[in-house]
Scaffold this motif. Structure first.
Motif, short mmCIF file in Angstrom:
data_model
loop_
_atom_site.label_atom_id
_atom_site.label_comp_id
_atom_site.label_asym_id
_atom_site.label_seq_id
_atom_site.Cartn_x
_atom_site.Cartn_y
_atom_site.Cartn_z
N LYS A 38 0.86 -1.19 0.00
CA LYS A 38 0.00 0.00 0.00
C LYS A 38 0.90 1.23 0.00
N ILE A 39 0.78 2.01 -1.04
CA ILE A 39 1.57 3.23 -1.17
C ILE A 39 0.63 4.40 -0.95
N GLU A 40 0.88 5.14 0.13
CA GLU A 40 0.02 6.26 0.51
C GLU A 40 0.64 7.57 0.04
N GLN A 41 -0.01 8.20 -0.91
CA GLN A 41 0.47 9.45 -1.46
C GLN A 41 0.68 10.49 -0.37
N ASP A 42 -0.27 10.62 0.52
CA ASP A 42 -0.19 11.65 1.54
C ASP A 42 1.00 11.42 2.47
N TYR A 43 1.26 10.19 2.84
CA TYR A 43 2.40 9.88 3.72
C TYR A 43 3.72 10.19 3.01
N LEU A 44 3.86 9.72 1.78
CA LEU A 44 5.12 9.96 1.06
C LEU A 44 5.33 11.46 0.82
N ARG A 45 4.27 12.15 0.47
CA ARG A 45 4.39 13.58 0.17
C ARG A 45 4.63 14.41 1.43
N ARG A 46 3.79 14.21 2.46
CA ARG A 46 3.86 15.07 3.65
C ARG A 46 4.94 14.66 4.63
N VAL A 47 5.11 13.34 4.87
CA VAL A 47 6.03 12.88 5.90
C VAL A 47 7.43 12.65 5.32
N VAL A 48 7.51 11.86 4.28
CA VAL A 48 8.84 11.53 3.73
C VAL A 48 9.48 12.73 3.04
N LEU A 49 8.73 13.38 2.13
CA LEU A 49 9.30 14.51 1.39
C LEU A 49 9.10 15.86 2.08
N ARG A 50 8.21 15.90 3.08
CA ARG A 50 7.90 17.13 3.79
C ARG A 50 7.40 18.22 2.84
N GLU A 51 6.62 17.79 1.85
CA GLU A 51 6.00 18.74 0.91
C GLU A 51 4.56 18.97 1.36
N HIS A 52 4.19 20.21 1.42
CA HIS A 52 2.83 20.55 1.84
C HIS A 52 2.19 21.46 0.81
N GLY A 53 2.55 21.27 -0.44
CA GLY A 53 2.01 22.09 -1.52
C GLY A 53 0.60 21.71 -1.87
N SER A 54 0.05 22.45 -2.79
CA SER A 54 -1.30 22.18 -3.27
C SER A 54 -1.21 21.61 -4.67
N SER A 55 -2.35 21.43 -5.30
CA SER A 55 -2.36 20.92 -6.67
C SER A 55 -1.77 21.93 -7.65
N HIS A 56 -1.55 23.17 -7.21
CA HIS A 56 -1.03 24.22 -8.09
C HIS A 56 0.45 24.50 -7.89
N THR A 57 1.08 23.81 -6.93
CA THR A 57 2.49 24.03 -6.63
C THR A 57 3.30 22.83 -7.11
N PRO A 58 4.28 23.04 -8.00
CA PRO A 58 5.10 21.90 -8.45
C PRO A 58 5.84 21.25 -7.28
N THR A 59 5.87 19.91 -7.28
CA THR A 59 6.54 19.18 -6.21
C THR A 59 7.29 18.00 -6.80
N ALA A 60 8.11 17.38 -5.97
CA ALA A 60 8.82 16.16 -6.37
C ALA A 60 7.97 14.92 -6.18
N ALA A 61 6.85 15.06 -5.49
CA ALA A 61 6.04 13.91 -5.11
C ALA A 61 5.59 13.02 -6.27
N PRO A 62 5.09 13.55 -7.38
CA PRO A 62 4.63 12.64 -8.43
C PRO A 62 5.72 11.70 -8.94
N GLY A 63 6.91 12.20 -9.17
CA GLY A 63 8.01 11.35 -9.62
C GLY A 63 8.45 10.37 -8.55
N PHE A 64 8.50 10.83 -7.32
CA PHE A 64 8.89 9.97 -6.20
C PHE A 64 7.89 8.84 -5.99
N ILE A 65 6.62 9.18 -6.05
CA ILE A 65 5.57 8.19 -5.83
C ILE A 65 5.51 7.18 -6.97
N THR A 66 5.65 7.63 -8.21
CA THR A 66 5.64 6.66 -9.32
C THR A 66 6.90 5.80 -9.29
N ALA A 67 8.04 6.36 -8.89
CA ALA A 67 9.26 5.55 -8.78
C ALA A 67 9.10 4.50 -7.68
#
Length: 131
Positions: free
Chosen positions: A5-34
């Motif tokens: 189970k890969i939780e987008q919110d956990y990887l984005r907020r906890v692991v990457l410490r990104e708290h952006g919105s859908s309008h702010t570019p982040t590393a999360a999409p690439g990290f999550i797909t990898a």
């Protein structure tokens, strides 16, 4: 076969410490797909869950689905903003997320447009069959 189970919110907020919105570019999409690719390559069945805004996730996830040799299933929970706010109110771990913040993030029917994408109504129950 193991299921990951890969939780987008956990990887984005906890692991990457990104708290952006859908309008702010982040590393999360690439990290999550990898991360998802690595789990699939290791032989896992993968459940990737989260609020995956198409503005950032459409193309990485469409590519991931297209390259995956096995079956892929995509689901969208069609929940109104009012119901989303009601459900959120019962989550004590997210009291720092305000209703105004959620209004800014909310995107109705933000579908990926992939074959077989299934929309689940907010009125559906556990007994409703999906694939």
């Amino acid at each position: 076969m193991a299921v990951g189970k890969i939780e987008q919110d956990y990887l984005r907020r906890v692991v990457l410490r990104e708290h952006g919105s859908s309008h702010t570019p982040t590393a999360a999409p690439g990290f999550i797909t990898a991360t998802t690719r690595a789990a699939l390559a290791a032989g896992y069945h993968v459940v990737l869950e989260g609020i995956l805004h198409t503005s950032q996730y459409r193309w990485p996830l469409r590519e991931l689905i297209a390259e995956h040799p096995g079956p892929s299933f995509t689901y969208w929970m069609d929940v109104t903003l009012e119901e989303t706010l009601r459900r959120h109110a019962g989550r004590p771990d997210l009291t720092h997320v305000t209703a105004d913040m959620m209004r800014g993030w909310y995107t109705p029917l933000d579908l990926f447009g992939v074959v077989g994408e299934t929309v689940i109504a907010e009125t559906s129950g556990l007994e409703t069959p999906y694939r």
